[in-house]
Design an enzyme around this catalytic site. Sequence first.
Site, PDB file in Angstrom:
ATOM      1  N   ASP A 145       4.590   9.684  -0.992  1.00  0.00           N
ATOM      2  CA  ASP A 145       4.475   8.289  -1.393  1.00  0.00           C
ATOM      3  C   ASP A 145       3.522   7.561  -0.456  1.00  0.00           C
ATOM      4  O   ASP A 145       3.238   8.016   0.655  1.00  0.00           O
ATOM      5  CB  ASP A 145       5.856   7.627  -1.355  1.00  0.00           C
ATOM      6  CG  ASP A 145       6.021   6.533  -2.396  1.00  0.00           C
ATOM      7  OD1 ASP A 145       4.989   5.966  -2.815  1.00  0.00           O
ATOM      8  OD2 ASP A 145       7.160   6.259  -2.800  1.00  0.00           O
ATOM      9  N   ASP A 188       3.362   2.434  -8.782  1.00  0.00           N
ATOM     10  CA  ASP A 188       4.550   1.636  -9.115  1.00  0.00           C
ATOM     11  C   ASP A 188       4.207   0.591 -10.168  1.00  0.00           C
ATOM     12  O   ASP A 188       4.141  -0.619  -9.889  1.00  0.00           O
ATOM     13  CB  ASP A 188       5.091   0.962  -7.856  1.00  0.00           C
ATOM     14  CG  ASP A 188       5.493   1.970  -6.786  1.00  0.00           C
ATOM     15  OD1 ASP A 188       5.761   3.135  -7.140  1.00  0.00           O
ATOM     16  OD2 ASP A 188       5.530   1.601  -5.606  1.00  0.00           O
ATOM     17  N   GLU A 215      -2.061   6.138  -0.118  1.00  0.00           N
ATOM     18  CA  GLU A 215      -3.386   5.487  -0.106  1.00  0.00           C
ATOM     19  C   GLU A 215      -3.821   4.937   1.263  1.00  0.00           C
ATOM     20  O   GLU A 215      -5.030   4.888   1.481  1.00  0.00           O
ATOM     21  CB  GLU A 215      -3.459   4.386  -1.164  1.00  0.00           C
ATOM     22  CG  GLU A 215      -2.448   3.328  -1.182  1.00  0.00           C
ATOM     23  CD  GLU A 215      -1.108   3.785  -1.761  1.00  0.00           C
ATOM     24  OE1 GLU A 215      -0.135   3.179  -1.315  1.00  0.00           O
ATOM     25  OE2 GLU A 215      -1.020   4.701  -2.568  1.00  0.00           O
TER      26      GLU A 215
END
Length: 806
Positions: free
Chosen positions: A401, A474, A404
């Site tokens: 997760d 998300d 980035e």
Amino acid sequence: MKLRPAFALIAILFSFIVSKAQSWQSTDYGIRTSVADQTIEIQFYSHSVVRVIKLPAGKKFDKESLSVTGTPQKTVMTVKKEGQFLNIRNAKIRVQLNLSSGAISYYTREGAPLLKEKDEGAVFTPFDDAGNGTFNVQQSFVLDSDEAIYGLGQQQRGKMIQRNLRLHMVQGNTDDYIPFFQSVKGYGLFWDNYSPTQFADNPDSTFFRSEVGDGIEYYFMYGGNADGVISCMRELTGQAPMFPLWTFGFWQSKERYKSQDELVGVVKKYRELGVPLDGIIQDWQYWGNNYLWNAMEFLNPEFYDPKKMVNDVHNQNAHMIISIWNSFGPHTKQYNELEKIGALMDFRTWPESGSEKWPPNQDYPSGVKVYDPYHPAARDIYWKYLNAGLFSIGIDGWWMDSSEPDHLQAKPSDLNNKTFLGSFRKVRNAFPLMTVGGVYQHQRALSSGKRVFILTRSAFAGQQRYGANTWSGDVFASWNTLRNQISAGLNFSLCGIPYWNSDIGGFFLNAYPGKLKDPEYRELYVRWLEFGTFCPMMRSHGADAPREIYQFGNKGDKAFDAIHKFIKLRYSLLPYIYSSSWDVTANNSSMMRALVMDFARDKNALDINDQFMFGKSLLISPVTRPMYVKKTVIGKDSLMVEDFNTIKTKETYLPAGCYWYDLWTNERFSGGKKVIKETPIDIIPVYVRSGSILPIGPSVQYAEEKKWDDLEIRIYPGTDGKFALYEDENDNYNYEKGIHSTIDLNWDDRKKTFTIGDRNGSFPGMPEIRIFRLVLMDRSPMSENELTTKAGKRIEYSGKKLSVKL
């Protein structure tokens, strides 16, 4: 006429400048020259791939690419100066350099124009990058006015053709930028730069402009079509390895399972219901409080025996992957080691507070910091703890997760953070490539018995080589978001990274305060799951409400039954899906295929953003608008209620050049036109291309439950067809040593003959004798409820070639 002395001197100087500008020299892989105060080098990486480097005169360029793994190759080429142009030809393309302006143009070998740089299109602007003197760099190109281009990563804009837009390319939660596009003309362009980058396309030019670059570097590739371009891109940046078979089954997740009993209980409930399931995912906070963020250990007391939990999942014939992050809390062992080598970065990231309550309590900052994945020692530390705490107890894969990474309330000065490879600004967009690559490389070095599987939120060019499946972030649940996932996934795949998925149902349910009680959301979830059936990973996940099938009612309820039907359909397609994944690895194919990939000559297909091919046989047309809810007024209140009394429809365009069969009814249509399909809640339009050979797998509760020794083979006539049925041990890397088998299946439409070729290769546990039940689909009516056919012709196959007349 005699020139006056001043004019004579000017003429001599001009002649000298021109002659200097038009000089060039051959290199081992191409040519080098100087034009207008710039050094230009053209290198051939193959007959189809060209590297271009441009530098201000006198500067050096020795960058080692993070994305590119290929190397330049000596190719047979001719170089000829014609006027002010230098023409370089090889077997595939012609590259033309304007020796006056420095602009480069690209043509097919036959001379058809492909792409050209804009005259004076290279721009170098001096820039101070955290104390390092460098440049902003820009290169402009000229495209045909009606030229369709695709790619540029994943964006939530709903656009299929990527023209007339401006992008600020910095990796984010739901936007994964890749500075690459490919054209319907059969070429691609990769801008090899990792700093924040502007892409813009307007009627005058198309350009990339990056904040940091010691020089301009890009790669032009000509593949002839979309598959050819992707093949070039993968040869340049790395091939995609195989995923295990179990990753292609159905996956259940939510934010988050709060105990090991809850997690194991979900798997048990699926088994009791007889609903197929292959994996479950544990989201965050299994490590305890935020000061222990991403400790990679089960420090939360609700997970009282992690090894037993993993074993309990495995004993129910399921797999487990777990959330890991790219940042660490200040009380973790990783934080302490990383801090000692200066491998933590200083900017605001998630979570901001040590308290788990929302909104964050800023009086108690979490102290969480992002690590430096560009640092080899930092990647070693990351894997050391991942291996010790999670891989060693049998966790099957990684959910990376915030890859980035999360960068909250970003300030320009944040990009001055020092990494092992220079400023964070210089390498910003390659963060996901480096952190995902670190895990892949370490696991491969340690073990070959389990294929690496990484589910990740972000990506950069070349990430396909690291066993990663990217999800779209998300996203908020809405019908528009569902529709936008289609073009997002397709353009991402067109960048050469073949594995993509989304949170089925959307992550956040802000638009639906009633959560699962809202009939419109239940319909949205079902339609999203139907779309997810035809993505490289079928994974249900989200916040605000649980998403397990039993949350949507019981057997007999429309939502439950529709979900169950499509999960079963997914499993029946596993032989097709797994063979398609082999086509990705062996032949540089793609699983989610924009229509331009297979129907580039059909202009009506080029800008359709709500249809795609799944593999090379199935045309998918997801339903992306509500159909079965209506507003009912009761007194002063208005309620949304379900209304299934009237069956609605969806229109689908069938590309020209072949026939199409309705998967559900087997009705045949000609291509090049739109058709209307009734779409009750448990049906979306799916059409099978003529010439397709579709293997249908057995009914199973998990992917490896039964061998494929008795398969139904559906043949869709109207065109010649071929399909390679692929099998191996379902996991491990023995397939790289040739331990696998393929069986070529061929259909001769004129002779109505089906040929099963000699089996190529073998693997332990391979069925020596198998049954193929051949069904010619031009005469087999279907049942929409069970997707069953009439019994076909039964063939016993022992590995030797045989032909059957149908």
